[in-house]
Design a protein around this motif. Structure first.
Motif, PDB file in Angstrom:
ATOM      1  N   HIS A   9      48.517  19.985  17.673  1.00 35.70           N
ATOM      2  CA  HIS A   9      47.977  21.268  17.083  1.00 35.70           C
ATOM      3  C   HIS A   9      48.428  21.471  15.915  1.00 35.70           C
ATOM      4  O   HIS A   9      49.191  22.722  15.968  1.00 35.70           O
ATOM      5  N   TYR A  58      37.707  26.853  16.407  1.00 31.30           N
ATOM      6  CA  TYR A  58      39.049  27.055  16.855  1.00 31.30           C
ATOM      7  C   TYR A  58      39.621  26.681  15.254  1.00 31.30           C
ATOM      8  O   TYR A  58      39.083  26.331  14.455  1.00 31.30           O
ATOM      9  N   ASP A 111      40.500  17.825  12.773  1.00 27.52           N
ATOM     10  CA  ASP A 111      39.950  17.992  14.091  1.00 27.52           C
ATOM     11  C   ASP A 111      39.373  19.450  13.887  1.00 27.52           C
ATOM     12  O   ASP A 111      40.126  20.290  13.710  1.00 27.52           O
ATOM     13  N   HIS A 128      37.678  17.742  27.709  1.00 27.69           N
ATOM     14  CA  HIS A 128      37.782  19.094  28.161  1.00 27.69           C
ATOM     15  C   HIS A 128      36.183  19.386  28.260  1.00 27.69           C
ATOM     16  O   HIS A 128      35.515  19.033  27.464  1.00 27.69           O
ATOM     17  N   GLU A 132      38.154  12.264  23.796  1.00 29.09           N
ATOM     18  CA  GLU A 132      39.048  12.131  22.611  1.00 29.09           C
ATOM     19  C   GLU A 132      40.332  11.643  22.720  1.00 29.09           C
ATOM     20  O   GLU A 132      41.397  12.095  22.944  1.00 29.09           O
ATOM     21  N   ILE A 180      42.371  21.635  12.530  1.00 32.53           N
ATOM     22  CA  ILE A 180      43.826  20.775  12.235  1.00 32.53           C
ATOM     23  C   ILE A 180      43.258  19.746  11.441  1.00 32.53           C
ATOM     24  O   ILE A 180      42.199  19.208  11.571  1.00 32.53           O
ATOM     25  N   ASP A 220      33.110  20.154  18.742  1.00 27.74           N
ATOM     26  CA  ASP A 220      34.595  20.076  18.536  1.00 27.74           C
ATOM     27  C   ASP A 220      34.744  18.615  18.398  1.00 27.74           C
ATOM     28  O   ASP A 220      34.594  17.642  19.135  1.00 27.74           O
ATOM     29  N   GLU A 256      37.008  11.940  18.282  1.00 30.41           N
ATOM     30  CA  GLU A 256      36.337  12.678  19.414  1.00 30.41           C
ATOM     31  C   GLU A 256      34.786  13.044  19.057  1.00 30.41           C
ATOM     32  O   GLU A 256      34.445  13.227  18.113  1.00 30.41           O
ATOM     33  N   HIS A 261      37.269  25.180  24.495  1.00 29.13           N
ATOM     34  CA  HIS A 261      37.859  24.685  25.926  1.00 29.13           C
ATOM     35  C   HIS A 261      37.076  25.553  26.741  1.00 29.13           C
ATOM     36  O   HIS A 261      37.441  26.581  27.248  1.00 29.13           O
TER      37      HIS A 261
HETATM   38  N1  GLY Z   1      40.121  20.969  19.209  1.00 29.74           N
HETATM   39  C1  GLY Z   1      41.082  21.418  19.631  1.00 29.74           C
HETATM   40  C2  GLY Z   1      41.240  20.889  21.086  1.00 29.74           C
HETATM   41  O1  GLY Z   1      40.526  20.242  21.903  1.00 29.74           O
HETATM   42  O2  GLY Z   1      42.656  21.031  21.517  1.00 29.74           O
END
Ligand code: GLY
Ligand code: MN
Length: 466
Positions: free
Chosen positions: A235, A223, A252, A347, A396, A226, A264, A436, A354
């Motif tokens: 984000h 992803y 992140d 998540h 996280e 961040i 993640d 996280e 995700h």
């Molecule tokens: N790593 C970004 C999120 O979990 O939304």
């Protein structure tokens, strides 16, 4: 092949389980196409659909897979390369050769999907499809079903969604091994950032060091990274700030490995060598919440309850600092934690960062009897249901001091019995902290996935000892 695969027997077995769960009708799983970035031939990096990858494995554009749940027939639809294609792409395996690698016997040209779908519909059979998230697949499905694009979502098969979620939620050993590889690459991405950041650097210079690690491991980003000194922006993809001593840097970032499984991770570290004492106190409140949440990870507990427990623990820490007051459990029941922690505790993670979010959060994270909440904060908890062995998820927690949100709440004296607005005013420019990690739910508890990435204050500061 230009891509990696598990043993073909794994794909065959996954499809057989799906077939028996669906029972009857045609299952149509759409692969992805290349998507154009700014003109047709300048494309975003190709990313195959994750459910297609799970059942059919083939990491190639322009394919669709079909399973006839009644007859057991399996088909890969795809077009062979023309000589014009070969000039640009080089020779590639034929559709038949690719299909054989995942134990599919039959192939058809892509145009034939329409015939199979229309004949099945004419015969009154169900064609099971998932909700398309790519416009081109939505348009194709509308054409094949003979309906308007706006009607496609109403044709989605809840039975297929539930069957796919049930299967993909339980990671098999070979999947966990791939996720661990992705997480370990992600750990190295974070170590690069924590070790190499210096005051005076731009955020984008650090982001470059993070992303290089994923590419050098034959991976890519799971992803967009961040990376920000404004960690309260959840984000935040702006990387133009200069990092100063006294700032905190929130990173992140995660890798997708060469089998397309994700990692993640998030760490927050000082822009200089050490956290300020104010930063250290809030950091320890977040870490306390995280460690408490991790201790509760086991089959049979709902993630909704673990989220609630993590929020209570977080408010206990913030109460020690003087930012909140009153009974933390009552404060969470009233929603006071959402001024500091606006999102969910975590998540599912797997082929998607995700995992399966395209299939619908209610189906993947909740159940027929546990409905996703819609109130502020709680609505962002993507996973609420009871944990089961084989789930892979993130933990996280964070604290995000958002001045605009404080101003709104303060104007209404919202939950003033729990919020110490006077002290909070001195934290307006505090920023954000998130930590996280990724976990597998085991038969009797949980296991941290990937290499250990330092997370205590002492460990982080030791890495900042430049
Ligand atoms: N790593 C970004 C999120 O979990 O939304
Ligand atoms: Mn995450």
């Amino acid at each position: 092949m230009h891509f990696k695969l598990f043993d073909k027997a794994i794909y065959k077995q996954r499809r057989e389980i799906l077939r028996s769960n669906i029972g009857s009708g045609l299952v149509l799983l759409m692969g992805n196409e290349y998507s154009s970035m700014n003109y047709k031939d300048n494309v975003f990096p190709f990313r195959q659909d994750s459910t297609f990858l799970y059942y059919f494995g083939l990491d190639k554009d322009g394919l669709a897979g079909m399973i006839d749940a009644d007859s057991g027939e399996e088909i890969i639809f795809g077009n062979e390369l023309s000589i014009d294609d070969i000039i640009w792409t080089g020779p590639l395996p034929t559709v038949r050769e690719m299909a054989a690698e995942v134990a599919v016997q039959k192939t058809e040209p892509y145009t034939q999907v329409a015939n199979y779908v229309q004949q099945a519909l004419k015969a009154g059979r169900t064609v099971h499809i998932l909700k398309p998230y790519r416009p081109e697949n939505k348009i194709k499905l509308a054409g094949w079903f003979g309906i308007n694009v706006t009607e496609v979502d109403s044709k989605v098969s809840v039975k297929l969604i539930k069957a796919v979620v049930a299967q993909r939620s339980h990671k098999a050993a070979e999947e966990v091994a791939e996720i661990e590889k992705a997480v370990s690459i992600s750990v190295d991405m974070h170590l690069a950032a924590i070790r190499q950041t210096r005051p005076g650097m731009k955020e984008f210079e650090v982001a470059a060091k993070v992303e290089e690690v994923a590419l050098a491991a034959n991976g890519r980003l799971a992803y967009p990274t961040i990376l920000s000194i404004d960690g309260e922006v959840l984000h935040n993809h702006y990387h133009g700030n200069t990092i100063a001593d006294g700032d905190m840097v929130l990173v992140d970032a995660g890798a997708e490995n060469d089998m397309h499984y994700a990692g993640d991770l998030t760490r927050t570290f000082p822009g200089g060598k050490q956290f300020t004492s104010r930063q250290a106190d809030v950091y320890n409140a977040v870490l306390g919440s995280m460690d408490h949440a991790i201790s509760l990870l086991k089959p049979g507990t709902t993630y909704l309850e673990i989220h609630r427990q993590a929020c209570i623990k977080l408010l206990e820490g913030l109460k020690d600092i003087g930012l909140v007051k009153g009974n933390p459990e009552e404060a969470v029941a009233a929603g006071a934690h959402t001024l500091f922690f606006q999102c969910g505790l975590g998540h599912m993670m797997g082929l998607d960062v995700h995992d399966m979010e395209d299939l619908g959060e209610q189906y993947l994270g909740y159940t027929d009897t546990l409905i996703k909440r819609t109130d502020f904060g709680w609505k962002s908890l993507r996973l609420g249901r009871e944990l089961q062995e084989g789930f892979v998820l993130t933990v996280e927690p964070g604290v995000y001091i958002i001045p605009e949100l404080i101003d709104r709440w303060k104007a209404e004296n919202k939950l003033e019995q729990f919020i110490n607005y006077t002290t909070l005013e001195q934290y307006r420019d505090f920023g954000g902290i998130r930590i996280e990690d990724n976990f597998l739910i085991t038969a009797d508890g949980h296991r941290l996935l990937g290499k250990y990435l330092p997370k205590t204050l002492k460990e982080i500061e030791a890495l900042r000892n430049y």
